[in-house]
Design a protein around this motif. Structure first.
Motif, short mmCIF file in Angstrom:
data_model
loop_
_atom_site.label_atom_id
_atom_site.label_comp_id
_atom_site.label_asym_id
_atom_site.label_seq_id
_atom_site.Cartn_x
_atom_site.Cartn_y
_atom_site.Cartn_z
N PHE A 106 -12.00 -3.68 6.64
CA PHE A 106 -12.00 -3.25 8.04
C PHE A 106 -10.65 -2.78 8.56
O PHE A 106 -10.58 -2.22 9.67
CB PHE A 106 -12.53 -4.37 8.96
N LYS A 107 -9.59 -2.96 7.81
CA LYS A 107 -8.27 -2.65 8.38
C LYS A 107 -7.89 -1.18 8.25
O LYS A 107 -6.86 -0.76 8.77
CB LYS A 107 -7.19 -3.52 7.73
N GLY A 108 -8.71 -0.37 7.57
CA GLY A 108 -8.42 1.05 7.46
C GLY A 108 -7.55 1.36 6.26
O GLY A 108 -7.30 0.49 5.41
N PRO A 109 -7.05 2.60 6.16
CA PRO A 109 -6.24 3.01 5.00
C PRO A 109 -5.04 2.11 4.81
O PRO A 109 -4.32 1.77 5.74
CB PRO A 109 -5.82 4.44 5.36
N ASP A 110 -4.82 1.72 3.57
CA ASP A 110 -3.72 0.83 3.22
C ASP A 110 -2.67 1.64 2.46
O ASP A 110 -2.98 2.25 1.43
CB ASP A 110 -4.24 -0.31 2.34
N PRO A 111 -1.42 1.66 2.92
CA PRO A 111 -0.40 2.43 2.20
C PRO A 111 -0.17 1.94 0.79
O PRO A 111 0.38 2.66 -0.04
CB PRO A 111 0.85 2.25 3.07
N ALA A 112 -0.60 0.70 0.49
CA ALA A 112 -0.42 0.17 -0.87
C ALA A 112 -1.66 0.33 -1.72
O ALA A 112 -1.71 -0.17 -2.85
CB ALA A 112 -0.03 -1.31 -0.79
N SER A 113 -2.69 1.02 -1.21
CA SER A 113 -3.95 1.11 -1.94
C SER A 113 -3.82 1.88 -3.24
O SER A 113 -4.65 1.71 -4.14
CB SER A 113 -5.02 1.75 -1.05
N ASP A 114 -2.82 2.75 -3.35
CA ASP A 114 -2.65 3.55 -4.56
C ASP A 114 -1.84 2.84 -5.64
O ASP A 114 -1.64 3.40 -6.72
CB ASP A 114 -1.98 4.89 -4.22
N LEU A 115 -1.36 1.63 -5.36
CA LEU A 115 -0.61 0.89 -6.36
C LEU A 115 -1.53 0.40 -7.48
O LEU A 115 -2.70 0.09 -7.24
CB LEU A 115 0.08 -0.32 -5.72
N ASN A 116 -1.00 0.30 -8.68
CA ASN A 116 -1.79 -0.26 -9.77
C ASN A 116 -1.91 -1.78 -9.58
O ASN A 116 -1.20 -2.37 -8.75
CB ASN A 116 -1.18 0.10 -11.13
N CYS A 166 11.45 -3.50 -6.51
CA CYS A 166 10.75 -3.93 -7.72
C CYS A 166 9.89 -2.78 -8.23
O CYS A 166 9.29 -2.04 -7.45
CB CYS A 166 9.82 -5.11 -7.45
N ARG A 167 9.84 -2.66 -9.53
CA ARG A 167 8.84 -1.82 -10.17
C ARG A 167 7.90 -2.76 -10.91
O ARG A 167 8.21 -3.22 -12.00
CB ARG A 167 9.46 -0.82 -11.13
N ASP A 187 7.54 -2.06 1.50
CA ASP A 187 7.59 -0.61 1.69
C ASP A 187 7.34 0.04 0.34
O ASP A 187 8.11 -0.16 -0.60
CB ASP A 187 8.96 -0.19 2.25
N VAL A 188 6.24 0.80 0.24
CA VAL A 188 5.90 1.46 -1.02
C VAL A 188 6.78 2.71 -1.16
O VAL A 188 6.63 3.67 -0.41
CB VAL A 188 4.42 1.83 -1.07
N LEU A 189 7.68 2.69 -2.14
CA LEU A 189 8.59 3.81 -2.35
C LEU A 189 7.99 4.88 -3.26
O LEU A 189 8.22 6.07 -3.07
CB LEU A 189 9.91 3.30 -2.95
N ASP A 190 7.23 4.44 -4.25
CA ASP A 190 6.58 5.37 -5.17
C ASP A 190 5.35 4.68 -5.74
O ASP A 190 5.47 3.85 -6.66
CB ASP A 190 7.53 5.81 -6.28
N ALA A 191 4.17 4.99 -5.19
CA ALA A 191 2.94 4.31 -5.59
C ALA A 191 2.62 4.56 -7.05
O ALA A 191 2.21 3.64 -7.78
CB ALA A 191 1.79 4.74 -4.69
N GLU A 192 2.78 5.79 -7.51
CA GLU A 192 2.43 6.11 -8.89
C GLU A 192 3.26 5.32 -9.89
O GLU A 192 2.77 4.88 -10.93
CB GLU A 192 2.61 7.61 -9.13
N GLY A 193 4.52 5.10 -9.58
CA GLY A 193 5.40 4.34 -10.46
C GLY A 193 5.42 2.86 -10.18
O GLY A 193 6.10 2.11 -10.89
#
Length: 590
Positions: free
Chosen positions: A266-276, A314-315, A294-300
Motif C-alpha cells: 500500500f505504500k506505493g513505489p519504493d525507491p529500493a524496489s529495484d535492488l537485488n 555499502c555494495r 539512499d539508493v545510489l545505484d540500484a543495479e549495482g
C-alpha cells in the motif's frame, strides 16, 4: 412569491443509504435456503479470513479488522464493492492489489499426469507443521503460530495438504483449503484455496499443480460448487498455472489493514524496489531501525546508510569497513590460499596449469581435479571433478577467457559448506548443493533444467539460474545423458558439480550443527585476511566433524541466502553498533 434559486434535490432516504452500504459489502449469492453465519471470521493461524458478505454493515467489518493480532495478516474477502468499505476507514485499510480466480468444480477435469518423485497427502504431524513454516519463511509468508494446529485439529472447515519427496521424505510443498459451508454456512456452497507454496529448492516439476488439483478434487467430492483463490496481480507464473487449470477471473476483492507486514502493498513505489535480494535485505533491516537509506545505484546494489553522524556506503554486504587490501586478497584465489595456509588452515594440493606432466601424474594418482579462474565470482569459469587431461586443458582454456591466471587443485570430495563470518563471529552456516533435476519419463533434461531454473529465478529475484553451458553438458555426459535425452521417472541427475547459488545451487541451513573446529577455521581465515564480513567456503566430509579443506573466501557474501539466520541484523550491528538490537545488548551488559 417563487424563489429564483434552484431547487435542491431531496436527500436519499436513510433506509436507501443503509441498503446501499449493506449490498456493497457482499457478493451476490445464488441460494437462500441456508442462513449464513453472521460476522463470520475464520482463524487461519497466520491471520484471519473475514467473510465480508456475512457482515451487515461496514462498521462491524472495520471493527473486526481493527482486532487483528500482532504480526498477523487478516484479510476481508469477498468485498464486492470495496470503495464502500474503504470510505469507512481510509487511513486504516487498503484494497489488496490481488486478483480473484474461480474454478467451477462441476466442470473441472482431473489431470492425466500423475505426480512423479513426490506424493500429495494430508498434513499429519508436528514435523509437517515445522516443514510448512519453513517453506512459508523461504517464501516470505507469515508463518502459522505454533499452537494453532493443536487447538484447531478437528476443525473441518480447514484442509491441509502437503507434497512429500518420495526419496527423502522432505516436505516440498503445501496448500490450505477452506470449506465455506463449514466456515459460515455458505448458501453458494463454495470453497477457497490459500497459501499455495512450493519449496524454492524442490527439484520435481509440477508440485504446485498437483497440490491445486488435489484440493480441487477433495472439495468436489464434498459436493462443493467452486474453489476461489486470491493471487497478487503481478505473479505471472502463478496466474498462468491457474488459467491453465481452468480458473477464471471474478470480481471479488480483498481488503487489508495498513500494518508493517502489508506495507509493500500500500505504500506505493519504493525507491529500493529495484535492488537485488542481497542489497534489499540490508536496506530493510536498516529502515526497520530508523537508519536513513539512499539508493545510489540500484543495479549495482550500492546504497548509503546514515544514522546520527555516521554515514557508510555499502555494495550489498561489502562496506567501507572492508579494506581494499582485504578485497584484493579475496579477489586473487591464489593469494587467498597462500594467506590462509600460512595461518595454519588445510588447503587442497595445487598444480601448475602449464605443467602437463604434473597434471597427468595428478590425474593418475587423484580421483579428479578442479579448475577455476584466479579472479572471478559467482562460480563463473569453475569446472569441478575433471578426470581426463583433455577435460582439464579445455577447462583451463575456458577459465582463461575470464582471467589469464588459472588455479588447478585437487578435487576434494564432500559437502560444500559456507560459513558467514561477521565481526569475526560465525553467524550462519549452510551446506550448498549443486543443482539437480528428477526425471519424469516424459520431459527432456533440457526442459527439466529450464523448469528448475525458472523456479530458482523466481525464488531469488532472478539471481539464480542454471546455465546450459559446457559444465552442464560435461556433468550430464558423465551420467550418460545429453540435454535432449529423457531420463527415467524418479532418477535424480546432477546438472553441475559446483554448488554456486548463482548457477542454480541450493542452500540448506546447518548453523546449529557445525563442528567447533570448522567454526574456528572460518574465524581463523577471516582474521588472517583481516576482513570483518566474509563468506568462508570449506569442503567437508561431514559438517558435524572436524575435517575440512579451505576452498575460498568471498568478500561480498549473499546475506539473503541464509534466512532465517540474522545475518542482516548482525551486519547492521557491525556498521552501526548503537542502533537497534546492538544498542539493547550494550545496555544489558553495561
Amino acid at each position: 412569491m417563487a424563489s429564483d434559486a434552484p431547487r435542491q434535490k431531496p436527500r436519499a432516504a436513510p433506509h436507501r443509504l443503509k441498503r446501499m452500504r449493506h449490498e456493497g459489502l457482499k457478493p451476490m449469492v445464488g441460494g437462500a435456503e441456508r442462513e449464513m453465519t453472521p460476522d463470520a471470521v475464520l482463524d487461519m493461524g497466520w491471520g484471519r479470513l473475514l467473510f465480508a458478505q456475512t457482515f451487515s454493515d461496514a462498521q462491524p467489518l472495520i471493527e473486526a479488522l481493527r482486532s487483528e493480532g500482532p504480526d498477523r495478516r487478516d484479510i476481508a474477502f469477498y468485498v464486492r464493492n470495496p470503495h464502500v468499505l474503504l470510505a469507512s476507514a481510509p487511513q486504516e485499510v487498503f484494497l489488496d492489489p490481488s486478483h480473484t480466480f474461480r474454478l467451477e468444480l462441476a466442470t473441472y477435469r482431473p489431470g492425466r499426469r500423475q505426480p512423479r518423485g513426490f506424493t500429495v497427502r494430508r498434513l499429519a504431524s508436528e514435523d509437517d507443521i515445522e516443514a510448512t513454516n519453513r517453506i512459508y519463511a523461504a517464501r516470505r509468508m507469515v508463518q502459522i503460530r505454533p499452537d494453532f494446529f493443536s487447538s484447531r485439529k478437528d476443525d473441518r472447515a480447514l484442509t491441509y495438504f502437503v507434497a512429500e519427496d518420495e526419496t527423502t521424505g522432505a516436505i516440498i510443498g503445501t496448500v490450505t483449503g477452506v470449506d465455506h459451508v463449514k466456515a459460515f454456512s455458505d448458501p453458494e456452497e463454495g470453497s477457497s484455496l490459500w497459501c499455495l507454496a512450493v519449496d524454492p529448492q524442490a527439484t520435481q516439476p509440477g508440485v504446485g499443480e498437483a497440490l491445486v488439483r488435489r484440493l480441487a478434487e477433495h472439495f468436489r467430492t464434498r459436493g462443493l460448487a467452486y474453489m476461489d483463490l486470491s493471487v497478487i496481480h503481478d505473479n505471472e507464473q502463478a496466474i498462468a498455472l491457474y488459467e491453465k487449470l481452468g480458473f477464471r477471473r471474478v470480481s471479488f476483492f480483498g481488503v487489508k489493514r495498513k500494518n508493517p507486514i502489508n506495507e509493500p502493498l500500500f505504500k506505493g513505489p519504493d525507491p529500493a524496489s529495484d535492488l537485488n535480494p542481497y542489497a534489499r535485505i540490508i536496506v530493510d533491516e536498516a529502515r526497520r531501525r530508523g537508519i536513513a537509506t539512499d539508493v545510489l545505484d540500484a543495479e549495482g546494489g550500492l546504497v548509503r546508510m546514515t544514522w546520527g553522524g555516521r554515514s557508510i556506503r555499502c555494495r550489498e554486504s561489502l562496506s567501507e569497513l572492508t579494506s581494499a587490501v582485504a578485497v584484493s586478497i579475496c579477489d586473487d584465489k591464489r593469494m587467498t590460499r597462500r594467506i590462509v595456509e600460512h595461518a595454519g588452515l588445510t588447503v587442497p594440493q595445487r598444480y601448475d596449469p602449464e605443467d602437463t606432466e604434473a597434471l597427468t601424474a595428478a590425474l593418475a594418482g587423484r580421483p579428479a581435479l578442479v579448475v577455476k579462474p584466479a579472479r572471478g565470482e559467482q562460480g563463473k569459469g569453475v569446472a569441478v571433478g575433471l578426470t581426463t587431461l583433455n577435460d582439464v586443458q579445455a577447462a583451463i582454456a575456458e577459465a582463461r577467457a575470464l582471467c589469464p591466471e588459472v588455479l588447478v587443485e585437487d578435487h576434494v570430495e564432500g559437502e560444500d559448506l559456507r560459513l558467514v563470518v561477521i565481526d569475526f563471529k560465525v553467524v550462519a552456516a549452510a551446506i550448498r548443493r549443486p543443482p539437480r533435476v528428477v526425471g519424469d519419463g516424459r520431459s527432456t533434461l533440457r526442459d527439466l533444467i529450464a523448469h528448475q531454473s525458472r523456479r530458482r529465478a523466481a525464488a531469488t529475484g532472478g539471481e539464480s539460474r542454471i546455465p546450459l553451458d559446457a559444465e552442464a553438458r560435461r556433468t550430464l555426459a558423465e551420467a550418460g545423458y545429453g540435454f535432449d535425452d529423457v531420463a527415467p521417472a524418479g532418477e535424480e541427475i546432477r546438472v553441475r558439480k559446483a554448488a554456486n547459488l548463482h548457477l542454480g545451487g541450493t542452500i540448506h541451513d546447518v548453523t546449529g550443527e557445525v563442528h567447533p573446529a570448522l567454526i574456528n577455521a572460518a574465524v581463523m581465515a577471516a582474521r588472517a585476511i583481516d576482513i570483518s564480513v566474509t563468506g568462508i567456503d570449506l569442503m567437508v566430509p561431514d559438517h558435524r566433524g572436524p575435517e575440512y579443506h579451505f576452498i575460498e573466501a568471498n568478500e561480498r557474501p549473499g546475506l539473503a541466502n541464509h534466512e532465517p539466520q540474522p545475518t542482516a541484523e548482525r551486519f547492521i550491528d557491525l556498521l552501526f553498533p548503537l542502533s537497534g538490537a546492538a544498542a539493547s545488548r550494550v545496555a544489558l551488559t553495561s
